[in-house]
Structure formats: structure tokens, C-alpha cells
Motif scaffolding. Sequence first.
Motif, PDB file in Angstrom:
ATOM      1  N   LEU A  96       0.821  -1.206   0.000  1.00  0.00           N
ATOM      2  CA  LEU A  96       0.000   0.000   0.000  1.00  0.00           C
ATOM      3  C   LEU A  96       0.858   1.260   0.000  1.00  0.00           C
ATOM      4  N   VAL A  97       1.931   1.238   0.787  1.00  0.00           N
ATOM      5  CA  VAL A  97       2.812   2.406   0.867  1.00  0.00           C
ATOM      6  C   VAL A  97       3.511   2.646  -0.467  1.00  0.00           C
ATOM      7  N   SER A  98       3.850   1.576  -1.170  1.00  0.00           N
ATOM      8  CA  SER A  98       4.597   1.725  -2.428  1.00  0.00           C
ATOM      9  C   SER A  98       3.812   2.516  -3.468  1.00  0.00           C
ATOM     10  N   SER A  99       2.478   2.484  -3.388  1.00  0.00           N
ATOM     11  CA  SER A  99       1.666   3.217  -4.351  1.00  0.00           C
ATOM     12  C   SER A  99       1.702   4.717  -4.099  1.00  0.00           C
ATOM     13  N   TYR A 100       2.216   5.117  -2.938  1.00  0.00           N
ATOM     14  CA  TYR A 100       2.238   6.535  -2.569  1.00  0.00           C
ATOM     15  C   TYR A 100       3.657   7.067  -2.404  1.00  0.00           C
ATOM     16  N   ALA A 101       4.557   6.257  -1.870  1.00  0.00           N
ATOM     17  CA  ALA A 101       5.891   6.741  -1.519  1.00  0.00           C
ATOM     18  C   ALA A 101       6.697   7.151  -2.748  1.00  0.00           C
ATOM     19  N   SER A 102       6.604   6.365  -3.839  1.00  0.00           N
ATOM     20  CA  SER A 102       7.331   6.684  -5.081  1.00  0.00           C
ATOM     21  C   SER A 102       8.814   6.936  -4.818  1.00  0.00           C
ATOM     22  N   HIS A 103       9.426   6.080  -4.018  1.00  0.00           N
ATOM     23  CA  HIS A 103      10.846   6.172  -3.693  1.00  0.00           C
ATOM     24  C   HIS A 103      11.190   7.471  -2.942  1.00  0.00           C
ATOM     25  N   GLU A 104      10.199   8.087  -2.328  1.00  0.00           N
ATOM     26  CA  GLU A 104      10.432   9.313  -1.567  1.00  0.00           C
ATOM     27  C   GLU A 104      10.055   9.062  -0.101  1.00  0.00           C
ATOM     28  N   PRO A 105      11.025   8.827   0.780  1.00  0.00           N
ATOM     29  CA  PRO A 105      10.728   8.491   2.176  1.00  0.00           C
ATOM     30  C   PRO A 105       9.907   9.538   2.914  1.00  0.00           C
ATOM     31  N   VAL A 106      10.039  10.821   2.530  1.00  0.00           N
ATOM     32  CA  VAL A 106       9.286  11.869   3.218  1.00  0.00           C
ATOM     33  C   VAL A 106       7.788  11.594   3.132  1.00  0.00           C
ATOM     34  N   HIS A 107       7.324  11.140   1.987  1.00  0.00           N
ATOM     35  CA  HIS A 107       5.905  10.826   1.810  1.00  0.00           C
ATOM     36  C   HIS A 107       5.498   9.675   2.723  1.00  0.00           C
ATOM     37  N   ALA A 108       6.315   8.633   2.785  1.00  0.00           N
ATOM     38  CA  ALA A 108       5.977   7.459   3.583  1.00  0.00           C
ATOM     39  C   ALA A 108       5.928   7.794   5.069  1.00  0.00           C
ATOM     40  N   VAL A 109       6.862   8.621   5.543  1.00  0.00           N
ATOM     41  CA  VAL A 109       6.880   9.003   6.960  1.00  0.00           C
ATOM     42  C   VAL A 109       5.670   9.865   7.298  1.00  0.00           C
ATOM     43  N   LEU A 110       5.319  10.789   6.416  1.00  0.00           N
ATOM     44  CA  LEU A 110       4.122  11.607   6.641  1.00  0.00           C
ATOM     45  C   LEU A 110       2.872  10.734   6.648  1.00  0.00           C
ATOM     46  N   LEU A 111       2.846   9.722   5.801  1.00  0.00           N
ATOM     47  CA  LEU A 111       1.705   8.807   5.760  1.00  0.00           C
ATOM     48  C   LEU A 111       1.554   8.073   7.089  1.00  0.00           C
TER      49      LEU A 111
ATOM     50  N   VAL B 285      -0.870  15.530   0.913  1.00  0.00           N
ATOM     51  CA  VAL B 285      -2.021  14.785   1.431  1.00  0.00           C
ATOM     52  C   VAL B 285      -2.915  14.331   0.285  1.00  0.00           C
ATOM     53  N   GLN B 286      -3.132  15.186  -0.711  1.00  0.00           N
ATOM     54  CA  GLN B 286      -3.985  14.819  -1.845  1.00  0.00           C
ATOM     55  C   GLN B 286      -3.400  13.650  -2.617  1.00  0.00           C
ATOM     56  N   VAL B 287      -2.105  13.668  -2.811  1.00  0.00           N
ATOM     57  CA  VAL B 287      -1.458  12.579  -3.542  1.00  0.00           C
ATOM     58  C   VAL B 287      -1.616  11.271  -2.793  1.00  0.00           C
ATOM     59  N   GLY B 288      -1.582  11.335  -1.451  1.00  0.00           N
ATOM     60  CA  GLY B 288      -1.631  10.111  -0.652  1.00  0.00           C
ATOM     61  C   GLY B 288      -3.014   9.719  -0.201  1.00  0.00           C
ATOM     62  N   ALA B 289      -4.070  10.398  -0.716  1.00  0.00           N
ATOM     63  CA  ALA B 289      -5.415  10.115  -0.222  1.00  0.00           C
ATOM     64  C   ALA B 289      -5.817   8.665  -0.448  1.00  0.00           C
ATOM     65  N   ALA B 290      -5.531   8.136  -1.639  1.00  0.00           N
ATOM     66  CA  ALA B 290      -5.919   6.752  -1.930  1.00  0.00           C
ATOM     67  C   ALA B 290      -5.167   5.768  -1.046  1.00  0.00           C
ATOM     68  N   ALA B 291      -3.872   5.982  -0.867  1.00  0.00           N
ATOM     69  CA  ALA B 291      -3.093   5.087  -0.024  1.00  0.00           C
ATOM     70  C   ALA B 291      -3.551   5.162   1.423  1.00  0.00           C
ATOM     71  N   LEU B 292      -3.861   6.383   1.908  1.00  0.00           N
ATOM     72  CA  LEU B 292      -4.320   6.538   3.278  1.00  0.00           C
ATOM     73  C   LEU B 292      -5.653   5.833   3.463  1.00  0.00           C
ATOM     74  N   GLN B 293      -6.515   5.899   2.451  1.00  0.00           N
ATOM     75  CA  GLN B 293      -7.789   5.201   2.497  1.00  0.00           C
ATOM     76  C   GLN B 293      -7.567   3.702   2.660  1.00  0.00           C
ATOM     77  N   GLY B 294      -6.632   3.165   1.911  1.00  0.00           N
ATOM     78  CA  GLY B 294      -6.336   1.744   2.035  1.00  0.00           C
ATOM     79  C   GLY B 294      -5.805   1.383   3.409  1.00  0.00           C
ATOM     80  N   LEU B 295      -4.971   2.269   3.987  1.00  0.00           N
ATOM     81  CA  LEU B 295      -4.419   1.990   5.307  1.00  0.00           C
ATOM     82  C   LEU B 295      -5.516   1.950   6.357  1.00  0.00           C
ATOM     83  N   LEU B 296      -6.500   2.840   6.245  1.00  0.00           N
ATOM     84  CA  LEU B 296      -7.535   2.905   7.262  1.00  0.00           C
ATOM     85  C   LEU B 296      -8.453   1.690   7.187  1.00  0.00           C
ATOM     86  N   PHE B 297      -8.660   1.150   5.995  1.00  0.00           N
ATOM     87  CA  PHE B 297      -9.514  -0.024   5.874  1.00  0.00           C
ATOM     88  C   PHE B 297      -8.724  -1.322   6.033  1.00  0.00           C
ATOM     89  N   GLN B 298      -7.442  -1.179   6.315  1.00  0.00           N
ATOM     90  CA  GLN B 298      -6.587  -2.347   6.414  1.00  0.00           C
ATOM     91  C   GLN B 298      -6.877  -3.090   7.719  1.00  0.00           C
TER      92      GLN B 298
END
Length: 558
Positions: free
Chosen positions: A88-103, A280-293
Amino acid sequence: MPRSRCPLPALPILRWLPRYSLAWLPLDLLAGLAVGLTTVPQALAYAELAGLPLQYGLYSSFMGCFVYCFLGTAKDVTLGPTAIMSLLVSSYASHEPVHAVLLAFLSGCIQLAMGLLHLGFLLDFISFPVIKGFTSAASITISFNQIKNILGLQGIPRQFFLQVYETLRRIGETRAGDAVLGLSCLAALAGLRAVRSQVPRAGPAESLAVRISHLIVWISGTARNALVVLFAGLVAYSFQVLGSQPFRLTGSIPQGLPPFRPPRFSLAAPNGTVPFQSMVQVGAAALQGLLFQPQHLLSASQNGYRIDPNQELLAVGVANVLGSFVSSYPITGSFGRTAVNAQSGVCTPAGGLVTGALVLLSLAYLTSLFYYIPKAALAAVIISAVVPMFDAGIFRTLWRVKKLDLVPLCVTFLLCFWEVQYGIVAGVLVSGILLLYSIARPPIKVSEGAVLLVQPGSSLHFPAVEHLRDCVCSRALAASPPRSVVLDCCHVSSIDYTAVLGLAELLQELRRHGLSLAFCGLKDSVLQVLLSADLEGFQHFPSWEEAGEALGCSPRVG
């Protein structure tokens, strides 16, 4: 550890710490060590799956262990990076750790809010077919995602269908060294798993030699990931010494603990700064998946524990928020490591302290040794971990038990190949529609005789009232001669105002045709609602026999 039905205190650790026995200490130490030996190689592999530098897998593996010791309610659960969460994180992080940590920070805040507001019941709306469809599809997706590392291919896209196409198209570019090593590691992991599962525990009456041999087998099977990765690293180092390297290696990993700092809420880019809102907008779909996980609560309950979902949401929420301060990406409960913890005989959540300490020691002193770990070996670790999640038998079971449950299962399973989070949401929606349909169309049993006995099979709510009216009127008026109706409400435990209005209209419609409607078997809560509505012509009786006699008809029905 004995379970209690008493309400949980503010800190669950206060339930078991005052009663901690020294006899539990060796078992907790052993379990923590066993889980730690599983966690370290998996953390490196899952960071690769998430598209992040490998050290971020280790950064994500210790905070959850410490937090869950204080806030968790199940002794077996271990928090950390998992294969599905990494996907799930890979769909949002895009090799950028800052995005994954914020997520991690954002998902932790929302999980905390859900726990504080006692919204854990929302997870009850994720049905078992949805969970099975999700985990089975994720198992296939994750496994195929690692085929490129087994074959030594580079530049394979992330999207599943493109992965399949590109992998098959470029299979001729397979690196022989990576393929041989990767397949060998897979075979070794499968063999060690099989040996460990088939060798019974040694009894106290067995000889010392037998007990030692059983212990060696148990340790080898439990720490199989660490052993295989260590062996593969030694093979790669040997080739490096000889001056050739047939494998793609992990490479350098920074040594030392991560700095303790808050996550970054903006990101510097070549053409300016990416603000918080855009991230946050870029990660909305990934965050949605995390919450339903649902994986964390499944991990907590898979060993038969009755857990408090709100407290578990608080625990994983705090772990994610604090983890984001040490560069962690989102974590949750792990199926595999939770099973290792349980099989190791852990007695309390204190085993997690040992696991977390082992990860910290690895970060502080062992990262230089990780340079020689082949990527094919890490891919084998991931595939070995996720293959058991695929449950082919669930399709046959649901076909035999209830075919309608195959609909959310198949919808979730198929859409997860497009995007995992879309599959989860679609499966939940389909399950909700089927649930609403069962409420809107409750089973209605109609028995004909001198009177028409109508027995709804469940409570009456507004989507069902028109269905009930049509059923009653069509059967009562189609009879020759038309017949009065007795509505047996013994299975009706609740009713809403719209249903009351529908029953009032049914009373009037039957009266226009010279027929009567009587109620029987009303529960107190339903009776109070109907009496408060002051329905014209309303009459009720304790039993349908009395109702039939009051209508001047024989109570016998066919």
C-alpha cells in the motif's frame, strides 16, 4: 496468561505487570529473540517492497514493539512493517521516504481519533470474504512483484498487469546467478518451514540428545529467514573476494539510529516546494487503504483472543505517530511474526521489548554486514512470507456454504489487482449492499388457512415495509374468498417510524376491502412503539391462535 473480562484500565500494561512472574521471563526472552530474528531480514525485504531505502524497514520495526508493550491487549501481537502495508505504501511513496513518513503520521492520527471516539465497531463491517479476497490478491500481487528480483531484472513497472507483461517479455534477460540463488533460497525456506511444522515437541521424558536436536530444528525453522539471508550473504561475500559478483546486492545501508524529529509537512522539489495539502492529496488513496486495512486486528484475534478494537486502534495509532518521529513508514500487526510469537510460548507483551532491542542493535552495529545481502534472497523471504496468505479453498468453501458471499470475495479479489485500496473499498461496498438487501427483503413466511398467518423473519425497517405490504396484500386479496391477516411479530425485535407508517397504510388498505389485521407475539419494545403511534384499528394478542379467534376465524392454518 489468563484472560479477564474486566474493563481495561487506561494502560493495559497495568493488567499484567503487577502479576509478572519470573517463570515467564525466559519464555518472553526466547520469544522476543525468535521474533527479532524474523523481523530484521523481513524489515529489509519489506522496505524494498515499499520502494524505500532498506534502512527504513529497520526504522519501522522497533517503535511498535515498545509501544505495544504498554498499550496492546494481546500478548502475541507484534507491530512492524508487513508485506501488505508495504504494498500500500509503495503506491504513494514513489521512492520518496518523506511521503511514507508523513503517511505514518497521518494514518496514526486518524487511528488515534477512531480509538478515542470508539469507532472500532466500523471494522465489523469488513466481512470475512472481503478480507480473504484482499489477502489472497495481495499474496499474488506481492509474490509476482518479487519475481523481478528473483530473475535479476530491473526497470519493471509497479502496476500488476504491466509487471506481468514486462516480466514475460524480458524473461530472456534473466541473470543466472540471481535466479539460481533466489530459487535455492525459496526451496530452503520451504524446507525449513516444513521440517519445523512436522517435528513434534520433545517431551520431558526424552533424552538430552533428543531434546537438543529438537531445539536445533525448532531454532532453525523459526529463524529460517535470518539463516537463509546469512547464508546468501556469505555466498555473495565469497564471490566478492574472488573478484566476481553474479548477484545484485543490497548495497550500503547507513549505520546508526534514526534522528528523533517530527515528520516533514512539505517537500523541496526542483521547481519549488510541494506543500502539505498537495502531499495529502497525492496520498489520499493510499491513506484510504491503510484505514480499511484490517490486518492488525486479524493478527490480534487469530490466536483466539477477545480484544478491544478501540484499544488496539489506540495502540497502533500511537505506534504510527511516534514511529513517524523516527522515520518509520506505517506499521500494523503481522500475521507471520504474531504466529512466531505465539508458537514460541510468549507470556506477556514484554517479549516485544526484546524484539525492539534486537532491531536497535542491528541498526547500531550490523548494517555494514547487510551490504552483501543479495536482493534475490530478500525477494525469497517476501515470497515465503506471503504465499501462505493465499487461500484457494475459500472459493470452494463459500460455494458450498453460501454462494452469495462469493460476490464480495470475487469483487475484492479482482479489483485488488488494479489497486489494492480500490479492491478493499469495493468489497466493503458490495458487502454493505448485500447487507442492506437482506434488511430490505427479510424472509416472510406465509401460512394459509381461515386466516392468513404472516411471519416476518427479522426486524422491520423502512426499506422492508413496501415489500411486506405488497406480500400481505397480494396474498390476502388473491385468496378466494379474501382473508384477514394475523401478523406474527415474534422475530421482530425493532421497528422504525417509516415501518409504523407502512403498517398504518396496510391496516387502512385491508379495511377498505373489509378485512382485518391483528398483531401477535409483539415484543415489549415493538409494542410500545406501535401503541405510541396510536394506529387506528390496531389490535394485538399474545398468540396467533387468540388473534385468529378474535377475527372470528378458525386459527388453523395449512
